[in-house]
Structures are given as C-alpha cells and as structure tokens.
Design a protein around this motif. Structure first.
Motif: not given
Length: 433
Positions: A150-158, A180-185, A194-199, A290-294
């Motif tokens: 995941v990334y948090e800063k707009p400048e990290s998107r590139q 939105e996809t991250i929030q659903r998963a 802000l978003g991320g890469l899913f592998f 911490e269980h069931n967080r992720l």
C-alpha cells in the motif's frame, strides 16, 4: 546434547549442518531419497531466523535486496538508529567489502542475472511449498490469499506505477488496487491509504514455528535424527567428510552446509573458498491480541515494513540492520514497528503482551543463494537466501535432493520431477571465484 541413540557415524549417509527451514526441508527431502540423515545445530530445530521470519511467501520479490538508491541512503543508514535500513557505524569497516560487491552487482548485467536467478526460484516456490505441506498433511498451514503493498502519499503513486511496470516485465502477477478495493478487502485498514499493488500469487504461513516443528516431526518419522551440537571444524577426507563437534567426531559420505548466516566458516574449511556472506539482522514484534485485522500480509511502501496475520496474532516485521553476528540486539527497533503501524488502521493496534525478536538473515551481495555440490558431491551447499529463506526453502530442498541423488542403502520414497527445477548455474559456488 547429542541424541543418545547416535553413537557412531557408520550408519550416516549425510550430515546436515543447520536445522532451520532450509536444513530441515532438505533433510526430509534427502531422507525420502533413501539417505540416512543426521541434522546438527547449536540450537533447537527452527529457533533461528526460521522462527521469527515474517511468514510471507514473497514470490513477488524478484529484485535484489538493494538498488542504486542505497548509495544515497548510506548517510541516513549510519545516522538513524531507528531507520528501516540501518548500518551500525562500528560495523562499517567489516561491511565495506560486502557493500562494495553489492554496489558492483547493481551494474546492468549482474543486476539482470540476479533478477533472473531470484525469479527462477520464486516462480517455483509456492508450488514447491504446496507439494511439501501436502506430503505431510499440513496444507492448512499455508494460506494462498495474496498480499498487498500500500501507499499513502500522492507523490508515491508514480513510484508504485513504475514498480508495477517492472513487475509485469518479470511476469509477476500483479493488480492495481484503488482505495475502494482495499477497503472492501481489508476494511480495518485506514481510509487514508490511497491505493496499492495486490499480488495474487503469494501467500503466508499461519505460524512459521509450527511449520518447522511439523516438518521436523515428518523428518523424524522418515528416520532423520537431530542432535543439538555445534560443529567446530570440517574436513574432506577420502571416505567423505569428517566433522568435529563439541563431543565427537563424525565421518559421513556427504555433508550439507545449511546453517544460514553461520555457513561461511565451514564452507571455507571444506572448499577453500571465502564466500562474501553477511547478515541482515531482522526484527519482529508479535502482537498476540491482534486477530482478524488483516486477511493477508500488508506491506507499507513508505514505512517499509510488513504485517502478517498468523494463528498467534499479528506479526510486524521487515526492519533490516547490518551489525554482524555478535552485536547485541537493539530491541527498540522491534518496538519501533508498532510506532510505524500507527495510522495504517482505523484503530491503533493492541500491543498488550507483545514480544520482540531479532534474528539473522544470511545475505550474499548478489541476492542469490548458494545451492551447489562440490568435491564429487561430498559437500552440498544451501545457504544465503537473505529474506527469502522461507519462500525458497521448499524448492531448495528439491534441488538438494536432486544433487545428492538416490541412496545406495534404500529405495527413494518420492521421485523428483526435474522439470520443476530451475537450472543451477546462477547459484553455483564458483561465481565467487
């Protein structure tokens, strides 16, 4: 103390030095080829880096442990004791030759060779783990549910987009996820992400320690013996290899050196080659409440650490320190991981009962392990997997079993599918002159 059932070396085909994941998986694979195997380690099996790894099967990580940016990062590595990548200034003189070779391997041609070698192991690793765990009725210990960066800063998107492009070039399965996809998963993660890469072709084990102990028991059932002893010296002799421990001398037809960050000295004694092996000191913080967080492992691009859900809680890991094998652990670095987690969730993590840990990841400057056999196969080598030891151990075990060949004493229990194995050339000892 030695296993009391062992009193002589006449009934040993192969001694495995090292009872971490690479050593244990290899011992099991060798026993299934009919070999009579003894495993020696200073510690209880699995108590080294195999106990405290992040639990992530990082098949997506096909690039070397550093890139050209490490040169710009060096001052920060020396000055910031809590940074994600730290070099102890007192260790700098010893680390400098290794770092020099690391930088030389960042040139285009060797860098491409490293990527090809890592990828060849990684793209076979998940299937190898599935085969291994299925063979011991423990597939449930592996969850193949993907992982997320995941990334948090707009400048990290590139930067993330460039990484996605490089991953696709290496045929690593990857998906771009928006917020939105991250929030659903993973709805407990912060909406500020802000978003991320899913592998999707990655996974994690539910408990690294349980995986090791399960494999140890399977190896015992296959006839493998374990002894808690330190190997002090080793020598190739006419009948095989002589090992001197704290309490005895052993002579076996073959030896496998698989003792991780401690492998360099024995390798030099047996082969005459000084391998540039150093150690990444890795830390984790285990959160038992911490269980069931992720639902899967999540890594932060900017904060440079990983969070993996396990049976025993949530494990925060990923910080790297270059300070050698003998400096005391700096457990403040483990607790720093909790600080790094703040802001990644809608509610902060619970650290009550948390336990810190430090272990040694064996690292070579080209980010490739040594997997080889020399002296007519009398000396087998399997070490230097850096932070991919868990990921690559099952496929490494298959390679070692193939190198050793079937035993003269017993019929193989399992056959090796050589079509599943990568070529060994990138991992040969000879690449270090």
């Amino acid at each position: 103390m030695s296993d009391p059932s062992h009193s002589a070396s006449a009934d040993i085909d192969i001694v495995v030095v090292g009872a971490g994941l690479v050593g244990v998986t290899s011992a099991l694979a060798l026993a299934r080829q009919g070999h009579r195997v003894l495993v020696l380690d200073t510690q209880e099996p699995g108590r080294g880096a195999s106990y405290g790894n992040a639990g992530h099967l990082a098949t997506e990580q096909v690039f070397p442990i550093a890139d050209a940016s490490i040169l710009k990062s060096l001052p920060g590595m020396l000055m910031d004791p809590m940074g994600p990548l730290r070099l102890d200034w007192k260790y700098l003189p010893r680390a400098l030759p290794w770092l020099t070779q690391l930088v030389l391997n960042l040139r285009p041609a060797p860098f491409r060779q490293s990527v090809a070698g890592i990828r060849a192991l990684n793209e076979r690793s998940l299937a190898a783990w599935q085969r291994l765990l299925a063979s011991v009725d423990s597939v449930h210990l592996l969850k193949v549910g993907g992982s997320l960066l995941v990334y948090e800063k707009p400048e990290s998107r590139q930067k993330l987009a460039a990484l996605e492009s490089r991953m696709r070039e290496q045929q690593v399965p990857v998906e771009w996820w928006e917020r939105e996809t991250i929030q659903r998963a993973a709805p407990q993660l912060s909406e500020d992400l802000l978003g991320g890469l899913f592998f999707p072709a990655t996974g994690h084990v539910l408990d690294p320690w349980r995986v090791v102990t399960t494999l140890v028991e399977a190896a015992r059932r296959q006839g493998v013996r374990f002894a808690q002893e330190t190997v002090r010296s080793a020598q190739v002799v006419e009948s095989g290899v002589r090992l001197v421990t704290d309490s005895q001398q052993l002579v076996a037809r073959q030896v496998l050196i698989a003792c991780g960050a401690h492998s360099a000295a024995l390798t030099a004694q047996l082969t005459g080659k000084r391998v540039p092996l150093d150690t990444e000191r890795g830390y984790h913080l285990m959160l038992p409440r911490e269980h069931n967080r992720l639902p899967f492992a999540v890594t932060s691009l900017e904060r440079r650490f990983i969070m993996t859900p396990m049976e025993t809680g949530l494990r925060l890991a990923g910080t790297v320190e270059f300070a050698g094998l003998h400096a005391p652990p700096n457990m403040a670095r483990a607790w720093q991981l909790h600080h790094l987690s703040r802001g990644l969730f809608k509610a902060d993590l619970d650290v009550e009962g948390a336990t810190p840990w430090m272990g040694f990841r064996p690292s070579l400057p080209d980010s490739l392990p040594i997997i080889d056999h020399v002296y007519g196969g009398r000396v087998l080598l399997a070490f230097g997997h850096h932070h991919l030891g868990l990921t690559q151990s099952a496929i490494t075990a298959e390679l070692i079993a193939d190198l050793a060949g079937p035993s003269e004493h017993g019929a193989p229990v399992t056959s090796i599918d050589r079509e599943n194995l990568p070529p060994l050339e990138p991992y040969r000892l000879a690449r270090f002159g």
